[in-house]
Design a protein around this motif. Structure first.
Motif, PDB file in Angstrom:
ATOM      1  N   LEU A 211       0.771  -1.360  -0.085  1.00  0.00           N
ATOM      2  CA  LEU A 211      -0.049   0.054   0.073  1.00  0.00           C
ATOM      3  C   LEU A 211       0.862   1.407   0.139  1.00  0.00           C
ATOM      4  CD1 LEU A 211      -2.808   1.226   0.037  1.00  0.00           C
ATOM      5  CD2 LEU A 211      -2.711   1.019   2.580  1.00  0.00           C
ATOM      6  N   VAL A 212       1.827   1.307   0.601  1.00  0.00           N
ATOM      7  CA  VAL A 212       2.817   2.468   0.882  1.00  0.00           C
ATOM      8  C   VAL A 212       3.518   2.347  -0.470  1.00  0.00           C
ATOM      9  CG1 VAL A 212       5.191   3.268   1.829  1.00  0.00           C
ATOM     10  CG2 VAL A 212       3.288   2.229   3.293  1.00  0.00           C
ATOM     11  N   HIS A 213       3.926   1.389  -1.163  1.00  0.00           N
ATOM     12  CA  HIS A 213       4.613   1.541  -2.330  1.00  0.00           C
ATOM     13  C   HIS A 213       3.642   2.130  -3.509  1.00  0.00           C
ATOM     14  CE1 HIS A 213       7.103   0.714  -5.801  1.00  0.00           C
ATOM     15  NE2 HIS A 213       6.060   0.070  -6.443  1.00  0.00           N
ATOM     16  N   LEU A 214       2.194   1.790  -3.479  1.00  0.00           N
ATOM     17  CA  LEU A 214       1.269   2.105  -4.351  1.00  0.00           C
ATOM     18  C   LEU A 214       1.021   3.783  -4.091  1.00  0.00           C
ATOM     19  CD1 LEU A 214      -1.510  -0.310  -4.528  1.00  0.00           C
ATOM     20  CD2 LEU A 214      -0.191   0.367  -6.217  1.00  0.00           C
ATOM     21  N   VAL A 215       0.968   4.264  -2.927  1.00  0.00           N
ATOM     22  CA  VAL A 215       0.711   5.705  -2.534  1.00  0.00           C
ATOM     23  C   VAL A 215       2.026   6.479  -2.584  1.00  0.00           C
ATOM     24  CG1 VAL A 215       0.002   7.063  -0.470  1.00  0.00           C
ATOM     25  CG2 VAL A 215      -1.139   5.002  -0.769  1.00  0.00           C
ATOM     26  N   LEU A 216       3.087   6.007  -2.290  1.00  0.00           N
ATOM     27  CA  LEU A 216       4.153   7.032  -2.504  1.00  0.00           C
ATOM     28  C   LEU A 216       5.271   6.739  -3.648  1.00  0.00           C
ATOM     29  CD1 LEU A 216       5.089   7.208   1.598  1.00  0.00           C
ATOM     30  CD2 LEU A 216       3.888   8.705  -0.095  1.00  0.00           C
ATOM     31  N   GLY A 217       4.813   5.448  -3.970  1.00  0.00           N
ATOM     32  CA  GLY A 217       5.978   5.130  -5.177  1.00  0.00           C
ATOM     33  C   GLY A 217       7.168   4.614  -4.653  1.00  0.00           C
ATOM     34  N   SER A 218       8.379   4.826  -5.389  1.00  0.00           N
ATOM     35  CA  SER A 218       9.708   4.362  -5.014  1.00  0.00           C
ATOM     36  C   SER A 218      10.679   5.124  -5.282  1.00  0.00           C
ATOM     37  CB  SER A 218       9.894   2.724  -5.619  1.00  0.00           C
ATOM     38  OG  SER A 218       9.907   2.828  -6.949  1.00  0.00           O
ATOM     39  N   THR A 219      11.054   5.689  -6.654  1.00  0.00           N
ATOM     40  CA  THR A 219      12.222   6.425  -6.830  1.00  0.00           C
ATOM     41  C   THR A 219      11.848   7.468  -7.722  1.00  0.00           C
ATOM     42  OG1 THR A 219      12.593   5.102  -8.927  1.00  0.00           O
ATOM     43  CG2 THR A 219      13.838   4.609  -6.750  1.00  0.00           C
ATOM     44  N   PHE A 220      12.556   8.871  -7.338  1.00  0.00           N
ATOM     45  CA  PHE A 220      12.493   9.904  -8.086  1.00  0.00           C
ATOM     46  C   PHE A 220      12.589   9.881  -9.646  1.00  0.00           C
ATOM     47  CE2 PHE A 220      14.147  14.141  -9.437  1.00  0.00           C
ATOM     48  CZ  PHE A 220      13.114  14.749  -9.487  1.00  0.00           C
ATOM     49  N   ASN A 221      11.659  10.264 -10.407  1.00  0.00           N
ATOM     50  CA  ASN A 221      11.977  10.405 -11.647  1.00  0.00           C
ATOM     51  C   ASN A 221      11.501  11.672 -12.454  1.00  0.00           C
ATOM     52  OD1 ASN A 221      12.383   9.499 -14.452  1.00  0.00           O
ATOM     53  ND2 ASN A 221      10.562   8.358 -14.529  1.00  0.00           N
ATOM     54  N   PRO A 222      12.277  12.528 -12.717  1.00  0.00           N
ATOM     55  CA  PRO A 222      12.004  13.788 -13.136  1.00  0.00           C
ATOM     56  C   PRO A 222      10.798  14.110 -14.126  1.00  0.00           C
ATOM     57  CG  PRO A 222      14.439  13.842 -12.985  1.00  0.00           C
ATOM     58  CD  PRO A 222      13.989  12.452 -12.980  1.00  0.00           C
ATOM     59  N   PRO A 223      10.861  12.966 -15.306  1.00  0.00           N
ATOM     60  CA  PRO A 223       9.685  13.176 -16.337  1.00  0.00           C
ATOM     61  C   PRO A 223       8.304  13.129 -15.653  1.00  0.00           C
ATOM     62  CG  PRO A 223      11.393  11.856 -17.133  1.00  0.00           C
ATOM     63  CD  PRO A 223      11.995  12.168 -15.610  1.00  0.00           C
ATOM     64  N   ASP A 224       8.404  12.264 -14.450  1.00  0.00           N
ATOM     65  CA  ASP A 224       6.736  12.191 -13.875  1.00  0.00           C
ATOM     66  C   ASP A 224       6.297  13.389 -13.524  1.00  0.00           C
ATOM     67  OD1 ASP A 224       7.801   9.455 -13.789  1.00  0.00           O
ATOM     68  OD2 ASP A 224       7.841   9.181 -11.617  1.00  0.00           O
ATOM     69  N   LEU A 225       7.323  14.504 -13.048  1.00  0.00           N
ATOM     70  CA  LEU A 225       6.637  15.835 -12.841  1.00  0.00           C
ATOM     71  C   LEU A 225       5.873  16.315 -13.698  1.00  0.00           C
ATOM     72  CD1 LEU A 225      10.025  17.268 -11.107  1.00  0.00           C
ATOM     73  CD2 LEU A 225       7.819  16.359 -10.077  1.00  0.00           C
ATOM     74  N   ALA A 226       6.203  16.174 -14.956  1.00  0.00           N
ATOM     75  CA  ALA A 226       5.450  16.621 -16.218  1.00  0.00           C
ATOM     76  C   ALA A 226       4.200  15.988 -16.438  1.00  0.00           C
ATOM     77  CB  ALA A 226       6.242  16.667 -17.660  1.00  0.00           C
ATOM     78  N   TRP A 227       4.273  14.480 -16.069  1.00  0.00           N
ATOM     79  CA  TRP A 227       2.997  13.829 -16.323  1.00  0.00           C
ATOM     80  C   TRP A 227       2.070  13.962 -15.293  1.00  0.00           C
ATOM     81  CZ3 TRP A 227       1.769  12.029 -20.780  1.00  0.00           C
ATOM     82  CH2 TRP A 227       2.638  11.761 -21.746  1.00  0.00           C
ATOM     83  N   TYR A 228       2.288  14.608 -14.023  1.00  0.00           N
ATOM     84  CA  TYR A 228       1.563  14.978 -13.063  1.00  0.00           C
ATOM     85  C   TYR A 228       0.601  16.217 -13.490  1.00  0.00           C
ATOM     86  CZ  TYR A 228       4.204  11.772 -10.022  1.00  0.00           C
ATOM     87  OH  TYR A 228       4.765  10.742  -9.315  1.00  0.00           O
ATOM     88  N   LEU A 229       1.503  17.127 -14.126  1.00  0.00           N
ATOM     89  CA  LEU A 229       0.705  18.224 -14.944  1.00  0.00           C
ATOM     90  C   LEU A 229      -0.170  17.953 -15.759  1.00  0.00           C
ATOM     91  CD1 LEU A 229       3.851  20.763 -15.000  1.00  0.00           C
ATOM     92  CD2 LEU A 229       2.014  20.665 -13.154  1.00  0.00           C
ATOM     93  N   VAL A 230       0.158  17.127 -16.643  1.00  0.00           N
ATOM     94  CA  VAL A 230      -0.951  16.492 -17.718  1.00  0.00           C
ATOM     95  C   VAL A 230      -2.251  16.050 -16.916  1.00  0.00           C
ATOM     96  CG1 VAL A 230      -1.309  14.551 -19.605  1.00  0.00           C
ATOM     97  CG2 VAL A 230       0.907  15.944 -19.315  1.00  0.00           C
ATOM     98  N   GLY A 231      -2.105  14.954 -16.130  1.00  0.00           N
ATOM     99  CA  GLY A 231      -3.073  14.489 -15.230  1.00  0.00           C
ATOM    100  C   GLY A 231      -4.095  15.501 -14.613  1.00  0.00           C
ATOM    101  N   ALA A 232      -3.514  16.731 -14.095  1.00  0.00           N
ATOM    102  CA  ALA A 232      -4.202  17.799 -13.511  1.00  0.00           C
ATOM    103  C   ALA A 232      -4.877  18.514 -14.196  1.00  0.00           C
ATOM    104  CB  ALA A 232      -3.175  18.692 -12.587  1.00  0.00           C
ATOM    105  N   ALA A 233      -4.207  18.866 -15.548  1.00  0.00           N
ATOM    106  CA  ALA A 233      -4.968  19.767 -16.534  1.00  0.00           C
ATOM    107  C   ALA A 233      -6.165  18.828 -17.155  1.00  0.00           C
ATOM    108  CB  ALA A 233      -3.840  19.972 -17.735  1.00  0.00           C
ATOM    109  N   VAL A 234      -5.772  17.620 -17.364  1.00  0.00           N
ATOM    110  CA  VAL A 234      -6.783  16.695 -17.951  1.00  0.00           C
ATOM    111  C   VAL A 234      -8.134  16.749 -17.042  1.00  0.00           C
ATOM    112  CG1 VAL A 234      -7.876  14.282 -18.902  1.00  0.00           C
ATOM    113  CG2 VAL A 234      -5.623  15.534 -19.642  1.00  0.00           C
ATOM    114  N   ALA A 235      -7.657  16.372 -15.803  1.00  0.00           N
ATOM    115  CA  ALA A 235      -8.701  16.409 -14.722  1.00  0.00           C
ATOM    116  C   ALA A 235      -9.548  17.631 -14.647  1.00  0.00           C
ATOM    117  CB  ALA A 235      -8.294  16.135 -13.287  1.00  0.00           C
ATOM    118  N   ALA A 236      -8.924  18.908 -14.641  1.00  0.00           N
ATOM    119  CA  ALA A 236      -9.550  20.071 -14.683  1.00  0.00           C
ATOM    120  C   ALA A 236     -10.355  20.541 -15.675  1.00  0.00           C
ATOM    121  CB  ALA A 236      -8.599  21.290 -14.409  1.00  0.00           C
TER     122      ALA A 236
END
Length: 137
Positions: free
Chosen positions: A94-119
């Motif tokens: 569960l912790v792995h699902l919620v917090l993930g594991s390792t930092f990956n810079p491209p993920d930051l951009a994909w979070y913005l995509v998800g937020a924009a689509v949701a909005a």
């Protein structure tokens, strides 16, 4: 009692969207390979956070919900750089699902995509609802 009932009714669509987002995320991981599944999962992670924000605060404006969802997703991603989520996730799925594991810079951009689509979806649904006769916005 009426306020409680109307609050629950207002939260129901966002809660349903959260459950649907989890189902879609699991489906994407089962169907898509490698990076496409990973980055779709990143965007869907933020869509889930967005749905949870709207569940807690159903009157939130789409732009504000997007900022909160993207910000929380970024905080989790940046927290991964400490190594703690990876360590904790080895002991809890569960912790792995919620917090993930390792930092990956491209993920930051994909979070913005998800937020924009949701909005955009949220705004379209609110606009459609307010255009319907007899339906309060």
């Amino acid at each position: 009692m009426r306020d409680l009932r109307s609050g629950l009714v207002a939260r129901w669509p966002a809660a349903a969207a959260a459950v649907l987002t989890v189902a879609v995320g699991l489906g994407v991981r089962a169907v898509l390979p490698g990076d496409p599944a990973k980055y779709a999962g990143d965007a869907l992670y933020t869509v889930l956070v967005y749905a949870l924000v709207v569940t807690v605060a159903p009157e939130v404006r789409p732009s504000r919900a997007a900022l909160v969802a993207a910000g929380l997703s970024w905080l989790v991603e940046l927290f991964q750089a400490t190594g703690l989520p990876d360590e904790w996730g080895r002991h809890s799925g569960l912790v792995h699902l919620v917090l993930g594991s390792t930092f990956n810079p491209p993920d930051l951009a994909w979070y913005l995509v998800g937020a924009a689509v949701a909005a955009l979806v949220h705004r379209a649904l609110r606009t459609g609802r307010s255009a319907a006769p007899g339906v309060a916005r």
